[in-house]
Each structure stands twice: as structure tokens, then as C-alpha cells.
Motif scaffolding. Structure first.
Motif, PDB file in Angstrom:
ATOM      1  N   ILE A  26       1.373  73.792 -27.552  1.00 22.39           N
ATOM      2  CA  ILE A  26       0.330  73.145 -28.341  1.00 22.39           C
ATOM      3  C   ILE A  26       0.976  72.763 -29.660  1.00 22.39           C
ATOM      4  N   LEU A  27       0.884  71.488 -29.991  1.00 21.42           N
ATOM      5  CA  LEU A  27       1.488  70.943 -31.194  1.00 21.42           C
ATOM      6  C   LEU A  27       0.388  70.511 -32.143  1.00 21.42           C
ATOM      7  N   GLY A  28       0.413  71.066 -33.339  1.00 18.54           N
ATOM      8  CA  GLY A  28      -0.591  70.701 -34.325  1.00 18.54           C
ATOM      9  C   GLY A  28      -0.380  69.286 -34.825  1.00 18.54           C
ATOM     10  N   PHE A  29      -1.427  68.717 -35.385  1.00 23.97           N
ATOM     11  CA  PHE A  29      -1.362  67.365 -35.919  1.00 23.97           C
ATOM     12  C   PHE A  29      -0.339  67.263 -37.052  1.00 23.97           C
ATOM     13  N   GLU A  76      -3.355  55.310 -34.571  1.00 25.75           N
ATOM     14  CA  GLU A  76      -4.136  55.104 -33.353  1.00 25.75           C
ATOM     15  C   GLU A  76      -3.783  56.231 -32.386  1.00 25.75           C
ATOM     16  N   ILE A  77      -4.414  57.349 -32.558  1.00 21.69           N
ATOM     17  CA  ILE A  77      -4.084  58.538 -31.758  1.00 21.69           C
ATOM     18  C   ILE A  77      -4.434  58.278 -30.298  1.00 21.69           C
ATOM     19  N   PRO A  78      -3.479  58.531 -29.422  1.00 22.56           N
ATOM     20  CA  PRO A  78      -3.713  58.227 -28.005  1.00 22.56           C
ATOM     21  C   PRO A  78      -4.707  59.197 -27.377  1.00 22.56           C
ATOM     22  N   GLU A  79      -5.658  58.636 -26.688  1.00 20.57           N
ATOM     23  CA  GLU A  79      -6.592  59.475 -25.928  1.00 20.57           C
ATOM     24  C   GLU A  79      -6.009  59.763 -24.545  1.00 20.57           C
ATOM     25  N   GLU A  80      -5.174  58.839 -24.062  1.00 15.14           N
ATOM     26  CA  GLU A  80      -4.566  59.041 -22.752  1.00 15.14           C
ATOM     27  C   GLU A  80      -3.238  59.771 -22.905  1.00 15.14           C
ATOM     28  N   LYS A  81      -2.748  60.268 -21.802  1.00 18.30           N
ATOM     29  CA  LYS A  81      -1.457  60.968 -21.812  1.00 18.30           C
ATOM     30  C   LYS A  81      -0.349  59.941 -22.015  1.00 18.30           C
ATOM     31  N   ARG A  82       0.611  60.285 -22.856  1.00 20.93           N
ATOM     32  CA  ARG A  82       1.778  59.438 -23.065  1.00 20.93           C
ATOM     33  C   ARG A  82       3.019  60.223 -22.703  1.00 20.93           C
ATOM     34  N   SER A  83       4.029  59.499 -22.298  1.00 18.32           N
ATOM     35  CA  SER A  83       5.276  60.143 -21.895  1.00 18.32           C
ATOM     36  C   SER A  83       6.437  59.523 -22.657  1.00 18.32           C
ATOM     37  N   LYS A 103      -0.700  64.743 -24.881  1.00 23.52           N
ATOM     38  CA  LYS A 103      -2.100  64.308 -24.839  1.00 23.52           C
ATOM     39  C   LYS A 103      -2.808  64.885 -26.047  1.00 23.52           C
ATOM     40  N   TYR A 104      -3.504  64.027 -26.772  1.00 21.90           N
ATOM     41  CA  TYR A 104      -4.221  64.446 -27.971  1.00 21.90           C
ATOM     42  C   TYR A 104      -5.579  65.014 -27.569  1.00 21.90           C
ATOM     43  N   LYS A 106      -8.901  65.728 -29.201  1.00 21.45           N
ATOM     44  CA  LYS A 106      -9.620  65.350 -30.417  1.00 21.45           C
ATOM     45  C   LYS A 106     -10.438  66.511 -30.994  1.00 21.45           C
ATOM     46  N   GLU A 107     -11.088  67.287 -30.127  1.00 25.89           N
ATOM     47  CA  GLU A 107     -11.955  68.377 -30.575  1.00 25.89           C
ATOM     48  C   GLU A 107     -11.203  69.416 -31.403  1.00 25.89           C
ATOM     49  N   HIS A 108      -9.944  69.638 -31.070  1.00 17.91           N
ATOM     50  CA  HIS A 108      -9.142  70.663 -31.742  1.00 17.91           C
ATOM     51  C   HIS A 108      -8.110  70.082 -32.705  1.00 17.91           C
ATOM     52  N   ASN A 109      -8.005  68.751 -32.733  1.00 18.47           N
ATOM     53  CA  ASN A 109      -7.059  68.063 -33.595  1.00 18.47           C
ATOM     54  C   ASN A 109      -5.619  68.548 -33.375  1.00 18.47           C
ATOM     55  N   HIS A 110      -5.242  68.666 -32.104  1.00 15.21           N
ATOM     56  CA  HIS A 110      -3.872  69.006 -31.763  1.00 15.21           C
ATOM     57  C   HIS A 110      -3.474  68.306 -30.461  1.00 15.21           C
ATOM     58  N   PHE A 111      -2.201  68.437 -30.147  1.00 18.91           N
ATOM     59  CA  PHE A 111      -1.659  67.814 -28.947  1.00 18.91           C
ATOM     60  C   PHE A 111      -1.269  68.894 -27.941  1.00 18.91           C
TER      61      PHE A 111
END
Length: 169
Positions: A26-29, A76-83, A103-104, A106-111
Motif C-alpha cells: 500500500i503506497l500513500g499519496f 488526474e488520479i487513475p481510477e483504473e489499474k495502470r501498469s 490502482k488508486y 479514492k476512499e483511503h487516498n492511497h494506492f
């Protein structure tokens, strides 16, 4: 009973994450890991504490930072998974290639991140490219010498034929 089921499910999930072949975390913003699996330590050599205290930008290869951070990712934080395929600095100073999915949440503001070590595949790909290049160079060299040989044979055959006629007469 519900609490017990929940605890059992949580323990089971922890076991899955412990034995997973991929690097998960889990990576914080802010760019700092909040949680990492043991696999990160095995692949990169950094301890869990070291990884949690480092900003991910500091261990990504400088040329690869743009791949992730300059893609308007923070605007523009991605809602979809990026690779991404990026290099990470290991503790021994070498760079390890990771195929990184992110994958971002949003509820927790982390990836949520997962990575797979692809260093061996990248090395093989690099060796294959070098081999193909060497084969191409060798082919061009052989073609050049075949053309030169042909170009020399034509006038030499004329001279040889003339010499043989003179020699007979």
C-alpha cells in the motif's frame, strides 16, 4: 462466530500475501509505503522498516520516474489499474526491473501496488536484441564482401581471358 470467521479470513489473507510470488503493498499519496509484503525485502534487499521510511521516488531509477509521476498522475488520479515497467534501486546498488501495477483507492487516498521481478526477462530481451543486431551486422558484412568479390571478378576475368588469348597467340 462472525468475529471468529472474520479473524480466520484475515489470517488466511495474511498467509496468501506472505507466500505470494508478487510484491504487494500500500503506497500513500505522499509516496511513502504504508505496508509492504516480505517479498519486497527479498527482491530489493531493503528491510520492511527501510522501505516504509523511504519515498518511492528515491528508489525508482531517475529515468523511470517520469513514466509514473509525470503522466498527470497526481492531477488526474487513475481510477483504473495502470501498469508500468520501471527499475528500482536494490540495497546492493543494482537496479531491479519490476512490472508494477497500481490502482488508486479514492476512499483511503492511497494506492494498492503489486510488482513482479522481470529483471531476468529484461536481460534476456536485451541479449536477444544484441544477438539480432550482431546477426544483422554479420549479414551486411557478408553481403558487402560478396558484392566486392563479384565486382572484382568481372574485370579480372576479362584481363585473364585477354592474357590467355595473348599467351596462345
Amino acid at each position: 462466530i462472525e468475529n471468529q470467521k472474520s479473524e480466520d479470513t484475515e489470517k488466511e489473507l495474511e498467509l496468501f500475501l506472505t507466500i505470494a510470488a508478487d510484491l504487494m503493498g500500500i503506497l500513500g499519496f505522499d509516496g511513502y509505503f504504508k505496508k509492504v509484503t516480505q517479498k519486497w525485502s527479498e527482491v530489493l534487499g531493503w528491510s520492511e522498516e527501510e522501505l516504509l521510511s523511504m519515498n518511492v521516488k528515491n528508489i525508482i531509477h531517475p529515468n523511470d520516474r517520469d513514466v509514473i509521476f509525470n503522466r498527470k498522475m497526481l492531477k488526474e488520479i487513475p481510477e483504473e489499474k495502470r501498469s508500468f515497467k520501471v527499475r528500482y534501486l536494490s540495497k546492493n546498488g543494482e537496479y531491479i526491473w519490476l512490472d508494477w501495477a497500481i490502482k488508486y483507492i479514492k476512499e483511503h487516498n492511497h494506492f494498492i501496488v503489486a510488482g513482479k521481478d522481470i529483471t531476468t526477462e529484461k536481460k534476456r530481451e536485451e541479449e536477444r536484441k544484441l544477438l539480432e543486431e550482431a546477426i544483422h551486422v554479420e549479414s551486411a558484412k557478408n553481403e558487402f564482401f560478396a558484392n566486392i568479390s563479384h565486382e572484382f571478378k568481372t574485370p579480372l576475368n576479362i584481363i585473364l581471358g585477354t592474357m590467355q588469348l595473348l599467351d596462345q597467340n
